[in-house]
Design a protein around this motif. Sequence first.
Motif, PDB file in Angstrom:
ATOM      1  N   MET A 153       0.833  -1.203   0.000  1.00 54.38           N
ATOM      2  CA  MET A 153       0.000   0.000   0.000  1.00 54.38           C
ATOM      3  C   MET A 153       0.871   1.259   0.000  1.00 54.38           C
ATOM      4  O   MET A 153       0.540   2.240  -0.664  1.00 54.38           O
ATOM      5  N   ILE A 154       1.962   1.196   0.707  1.00 48.93           N
ATOM      6  CA  ILE A 154       2.879   2.339   0.737  1.00 48.93           C
ATOM      7  C   ILE A 154       3.526   2.512  -0.630  1.00 48.93           C
ATOM      8  O   ILE A 154       3.536   3.609  -1.200  1.00 48.93           O
ATOM      9  N   ALA A 155       4.069   1.421  -1.161  1.00 49.71           N
ATOM     10  CA  ALA A 155       4.726   1.476  -2.477  1.00 49.71           C
ATOM     11  C   ALA A 155       3.744   1.902  -3.554  1.00 49.71           C
ATOM     12  O   ALA A 155       4.061   2.747  -4.411  1.00 49.71           O
ATOM     13  N   GLY A 156       2.542   1.340  -3.531  1.00 51.35           N
ATOM     14  CA  GLY A 156       1.542   1.686  -4.536  1.00 51.35           C
ATOM     15  C   GLY A 156       1.079   3.120  -4.423  1.00 51.35           C
ATOM     16  O   GLY A 156       0.886   3.808  -5.434  1.00 51.35           O
ATOM     17  N   GLY A 157       0.892   3.601  -3.206  1.00 55.97           N
ATOM     18  CA  GLY A 157       0.480   4.987  -3.007  1.00 55.97           C
ATOM     19  C   GLY A 157       1.537   5.974  -3.478  1.00 55.97           C
ATOM     20  O   GLY A 157       1.229   6.965  -4.140  1.00 55.97           O
ATOM     21  N   ILE A 158       2.790   5.678  -3.163  1.00 52.48           N
ATOM     22  CA  ILE A 158       3.885   6.557  -3.612  1.00 52.48           C
ATOM     23  C   ILE A 158       3.991   6.527  -5.129  1.00 52.48           C
ATOM     24  O   ILE A 158       4.131   7.577  -5.773  1.00 52.48           O
ATOM     25  N   ALA A 159       3.908   5.338  -5.718  1.00 51.22           N
ATOM     26  CA  ALA A 159       3.991   5.217  -7.180  1.00 51.22           C
ATOM     27  C   ALA A 159       2.842   5.970  -7.854  1.00 51.22           C
ATOM     28  O   ALA A 159       3.048   6.684  -8.844  1.00 51.22           O
ATOM     29  N   LEU A 160       1.640   5.835  -7.316  1.00 49.10           N
ATOM     30  CA  LEU A 160       0.488   6.537  -7.892  1.00 49.10           C
ATOM     31  C   LEU A 160       0.627   8.041  -7.736  1.00 49.10           C
ATOM     32  O   LEU A 160       0.315   8.800  -8.662  1.00 49.10           O
ATOM     33  N   CYS A 161       1.102   8.493  -6.591  1.00 49.88           N
ATOM     34  CA  CYS A 161       1.311   9.927  -6.361  1.00 49.88           C
ATOM     35  C   CYS A 161       2.319  10.487  -7.361  1.00 49.88           C
ATOM     36  O   CYS A 161       2.067  11.509  -8.000  1.00 49.88           O
ATOM     37  N   PHE A 162       3.447   9.809  -7.527  1.00 51.65           N
ATOM     38  CA  PHE A 162       4.451  10.258  -8.494  1.00 51.65           C
ATOM     39  C   PHE A 162       3.926  10.198  -9.917  1.00 51.65           C
ATOM     40  O   PHE A 162       4.215  11.075 -10.739  1.00 51.65           O
ATOM     41  N   ALA A 163       3.147   9.160 -10.235  1.00 49.93           N
ATOM     42  CA  ALA A 163       2.583   9.038 -11.581  1.00 49.93           C
ATOM     43  C   ALA A 163       1.647  10.202 -11.873  1.00 49.93           C
ATOM     44  O   ALA A 163       1.708  10.806 -12.952  1.00 49.93           O
ATOM     45  N   ALA A 164       0.789  10.537 -10.920  1.00 53.38           N
ATOM     46  CA  ALA A 164      -0.158  11.631 -11.122  1.00 53.38           C
ATOM     47  C   ALA A 164       0.560  12.977 -11.221  1.00 53.38           C
ATOM     48  O   ALA A 164       0.213  13.810 -12.068  1.00 53.38           O
ATOM     49  N   LEU A 165       1.573  13.186 -10.387  1.00 52.38           N
ATOM     50  CA  LEU A 165       2.337  14.438 -10.476  1.00 52.38           C
ATOM     51  C   LEU A 165       3.102  14.520 -11.793  1.00 52.38           C
ATOM     52  O   LEU A 165       3.211  15.603 -12.383  1.00 52.38           O
ATOM     53  N   SER A 166       3.592  13.389 -12.263  1.00 51.20           N
ATOM     54  CA  SER A 166       4.282  13.352 -13.557  1.00 51.20           C
ATOM     55  C   SER A 166       3.325  13.708 -14.689  1.00 51.20           C
ATOM     56  O   SER A 166       3.660  14.493 -15.577  1.00 51.20           O
ATOM     57  N   LYS A 167       2.111  13.128 -14.651  1.00 47.80           N
ATOM     58  CA  LYS A 167       1.116  13.443 -15.684  1.00 47.80           C
ATOM     59  C   LYS A 167       0.693  14.902 -15.592  1.00 47.80           C
ATOM     60  O   LYS A 167       0.479  15.559 -16.608  1.00 47.80           O
ATOM     61  N   PHE A 168       0.579  15.430 -14.373  1.00 48.01           N
ATOM     62  CA  PHE A 168       0.222  16.838 -14.204  1.00 48.01           C
ATOM     63  C   PHE A 168       1.268  17.733 -14.864  1.00 48.01           C
ATOM     64  O   PHE A 168       0.934  18.668 -15.588  1.00 48.01           O
TER      65      PHE A 168
END
Length: 180
Positions: A153-168
């Motif tokens: 959950m930690i790894a997935g949350g961090i990966a999703l956060c970085f992915a969304a910021l990257s797309k932004f």
Amino acid sequence: MAITRFSKSPLTRVCAAGAGLSMAAMFAIIFVNSVRRYTIGKSFEWGEELPIYMGIYGMMFGVAYAYLEDRHIRFTLVIDLLSERAQQKLFAAVDLVVALCGGLLAWSGYLFVASRGNLESPGLVGRVGDLAEATGQPWMEVFALMGFWQASMIAGGIALCFAALSKFGERRGQFKRRRR
């Protein structure tokens, strides 16, 4: 212009590799355990529990990968009625909300691991202990604790956060180029 696999960002490659390797490991474990069960009548005790954890890690990395590739589920009924400019603004706002959700997922995963991470995984504790003892590597015993597997959950949350910021950032750059 087509994107080649070499032009992908390092984050995209990490998420793709994490999802792919997790799914491959899950398949291999299930396959070996099934063959063993139907040939000699016994399966590995860890072969029932470990694929579940591998699937969770794979799903977490897969979600971030899908977001980075903009290939996630999207309801376009209303979005298609908007102008391109309004769509881009909406997608950028969604990116920020998803980044926040990824951060909250990582935080809740951390709280979960902090409160229950020291519990032993019943299907893994015996074999991991034997392996750690046989190899003389006591650090391997972390794989028998639920915290290691709940950290998905930690790894997935961090990966999703970085992915969304990257797309932004990507959408913001595209928006600025179109305004010129």
